[in-house]
Design an enzyme around this catalytic site. Structure first.
Site, mmCIF file in Angstrom:
data_model
loop_
_atom_site.group_PDB
_atom_site.id
_atom_site.type_symbol
_atom_site.label_atom_id
_atom_site.label_comp_id
_atom_site.label_asym_id
_atom_site.label_seq_id
_atom_site.Cartn_x
_atom_site.Cartn_y
_atom_site.Cartn_z
ATOM 1 C CB SER A 181 -53.465 -17.391 4.962
ATOM 2 O OG SER A 181 -54.579 -17.638 4.117
ATOM 3 N N GLY A 182 -51.430 -18.360 2.057
ATOM 4 C CA GLY A 182 -51.148 -19.537 1.236
ATOM 5 C C GLY A 182 -50.092 -20.376 1.942
ATOM 6 C CD GLU A 187 -44.602 -24.670 4.146
ATOM 7 O OE1 GLU A 187 -45.085 -25.683 3.616
ATOM 8 O OE2 GLU A 187 -43.499 -24.185 3.808
ATOM 9 C CD GLU A 203 -56.003 -15.186 2.287
ATOM 10 O OE1 GLU A 203 -56.493 -14.702 1.248
ATOM 11 O OE2 GLU A 203 -54.834 -15.583 2.372
ATOM 12 C CB VAL A 269 -49.261 -10.803 -1.292
ATOM 13 C CG1 VAL A 269 -49.737 -10.351 0.072
ATOM 14 C CG2 VAL A 269 -48.057 -9.972 -1.745
ATOM 15 N N GLY A 270 -48.113 -13.932 -2.876
ATOM 16 C CA GLY A 270 -48.045 -14.547 -4.202
ATOM 17 C C GLY A 270 -46.712 -14.314 -4.882
ATOM 18 C CG HIS A 443 -53.622 -52.206 13.210
ATOM 19 N ND1 HIS A 443 -54.381 -51.098 13.513
ATOM 20 C CD2 HIS A 443 -53.345 -52.811 14.394
ATOM 21 C CE1 HIS A 443 -54.571 -51.065 14.824
ATOM 22 N NE2 HIS A 443 -53.950 -52.082 15.373
#
Length: 464
Positions: A181-182, A187, A203, A269-270, A443
């Site tokens: 879940s990096g 994404e 994860e 996973v990386g 604003h």
């Protein structure tokens, strides 16, 4: 044939390499760049850019499905996955050809092929036409990284995908498992979930988006679950049984293993650095767990050999690579550049809602011994966010109570990947809470929440 001589040779034309080449050329160096696959590297062809194109399509689809909320009507809403992918590939192609143009414009000599460094100051390039021999006192390794593949979880392009397969999927998943879940995992989970896939994210750490501030991770998790995602934390996929048209995943949570069926699995996973086949070890370059060890100036310790970007380790971000590329070119040209500070580099995740951060998390600031002041401001208190129909999110700022230094900023919500830059500039200019409080924010904008979050850290928030 005599070897061709250059002032600087760059191996790899990703966002680190091609930027280093351009900056070197601007400084009057004679530069060569070598690329074995795509100009622009993974980022431009298979990473940052095409994923953003996909996510934009899913964002528009999401808005079409909520047309009624805006007083609009849209009927029979659907999507064509092939057309969505085709648009994404078109965006990548347009930018890829742009890099080639930039090389020509800056008179950088380009070689398409595989590079090796047979000896100090020498580079051999295996091209279609044979082997080219080049020489230079300065060699920059910018070879990037690739997806980590764990034993038993290897991608096959059909049932189990890497990010490359996920960018050009063989089908629309019905039941999707995302391992990790990096930024990459989240994404893709966000993209496919928005288009209607039943999405499960597993994860191994105690929370998703583990590098983010814990409060932001928790907020993002609630948002994802509200959108129908299944999130499993402190969980591990022990094995994948591949069958006909389905994968059975054995998932362990709290010591108990359960089986779940999916039709598609994305492994995120990386990454591992592209260090093989270059001849780095023979030169004496030190490598630790597939990443080249460098000092703060990206020097490897072997005279005339530098490493930048993903191959040189975390944070694995294109903008870090580009900045290192500029720094290294200036160093080679005889300048005195500042080293790149990892803690001043923002991280952005383009899921829905977006996540962005820079500097220390609350936990890390406390661990570092700081006495801190923390401010928060919710999107629901901001007029522009409500007008946009994007009232879900928050901005969090962390200050050193003693000096007023901005230690970290963390956001979740619409367009935060654009807003974070305000805090990045603030940290670069060594801003204090007083500077930020005195700044007049326009604003109505989402950026006003940045102001309010600072005010809140000192008990002065106006709109909550």
């Amino acid at each position: 044939m005599a070897a061709k001589s250059f002032d600087m040779i760059v191996i790899g034309a990703g966002p680190g390499g091609y930027v280093a080449a351009i900056r070197g050329a601007q400084l009057g160096l004679k530069v060569a760049i070598i690329e074995r696959e795509h100009m622009g590297g993974i980022c431009l062809n298979w990473g940052c850019i095409p994923t953003k194109a996909l996510l934009r399509s899913s964002e528009v689809f999401h808005l079409m499905n909520h047309a009624k909320d805006y007083g609009l009507s849209a009927e029979n809403i659907s999507y064509d996955l092939d057309a969505v992918v085709k648009r994404s590939r078109g965006v990548a192609k347009q930018l890829n050809s742009g890099i080639g143009h930039l090389m020509k414009k800056n008179k950088v000599t380009t070689f398409m092929g595989e590079a090796t460094i047979p000896a100090k100051g020498k580079v051999a390039v295996k091209t279609d036409k044979g082997v080219e021999e080049l020489t230079s006192k300065h060699i920059v390794v910018a070879t990037g990284a690739r997806a980590r593949e764990l034993p038993g979880f290897e991608a096959d392009g059909d049932l189990v995908w890497t990010y490359k397969h996920a960018l050009q999927p063989p089908r629309m998943p019905k039941n999707l498992l995302v391992i990790g879940s990096g930024a990459i995992g989240i994404e893709f989970a966000s993209f496919y979930n928005t288009l209607g896939a039943n999405t499960t994210v597993v994860e191994v750490m105690d929370r998703i988006l583990p590098v983010e501030d814990a409060e932001i991770s928790t907020f993002a998790k609630k948002s994802f679950e509200k959108q129908g995602m299944t999130i499993m934390e402190k969980a591990m996929v022990k094995q994948l049984d591949r069958g006909k048209g389905k994968v059975t995943a054995h998932i362990e949570v709290g010591g108990k293993v359960t089986k779940h069926d999916f039709d598609s699995v994305i492994s995120a996973v990386g990454i591992v650095g592209n260090v093989e086949g270059l001849g780095l070890e023979a030169l004496g370059v030190k490598i630790d767990r597939t990443h080249v060890i460098t000092d703060e100036y990206c020097r490897t310790g072997v005279d005339g050999v530098y490493a930048i970007g993903d191959v040189a380790g975390a944070p694995w971000l294109a903008h870090k690579a580009s900045h290192e590329g500029v720094m290294i070119a200036e160093l080679i040209a005889g300048g005195k550049p500042h080293p790149v500070k990892p803690e001043s580099i923002a991280g952005c995740t383009y899921c829905h809602p977006q996540v962005a951060s820079v500097g220390l998390t609350e936990e890390k600031a406390k661990d570092a011994g700081y006495d801190i002041k923390v401010g928060r401001f919710p999107f629901i208190g901001n007029g522009k966010a409500i007008a946009l129909g994007e009232a879900e999110g928050m901005v969090k700022t962390i200050f050193d109570a003693k000096t007023g230094e901005l230690l970290g900023a963390h956001m979740v919500g619409a367009e935060v990947t654009e807003m974070i830059q305000g805090y990045v500039v603030g940290r670069q200019l060594e801003t204090t809470e007083e500077d930020l409080m005195q700044t007049v924010f326009p604003h109505p904008t989402l950026s006003e929440m940045m102001h309010e979050s600072v005010l809140d850290a000192y008990g002065r928030a106006l709109h909550i």
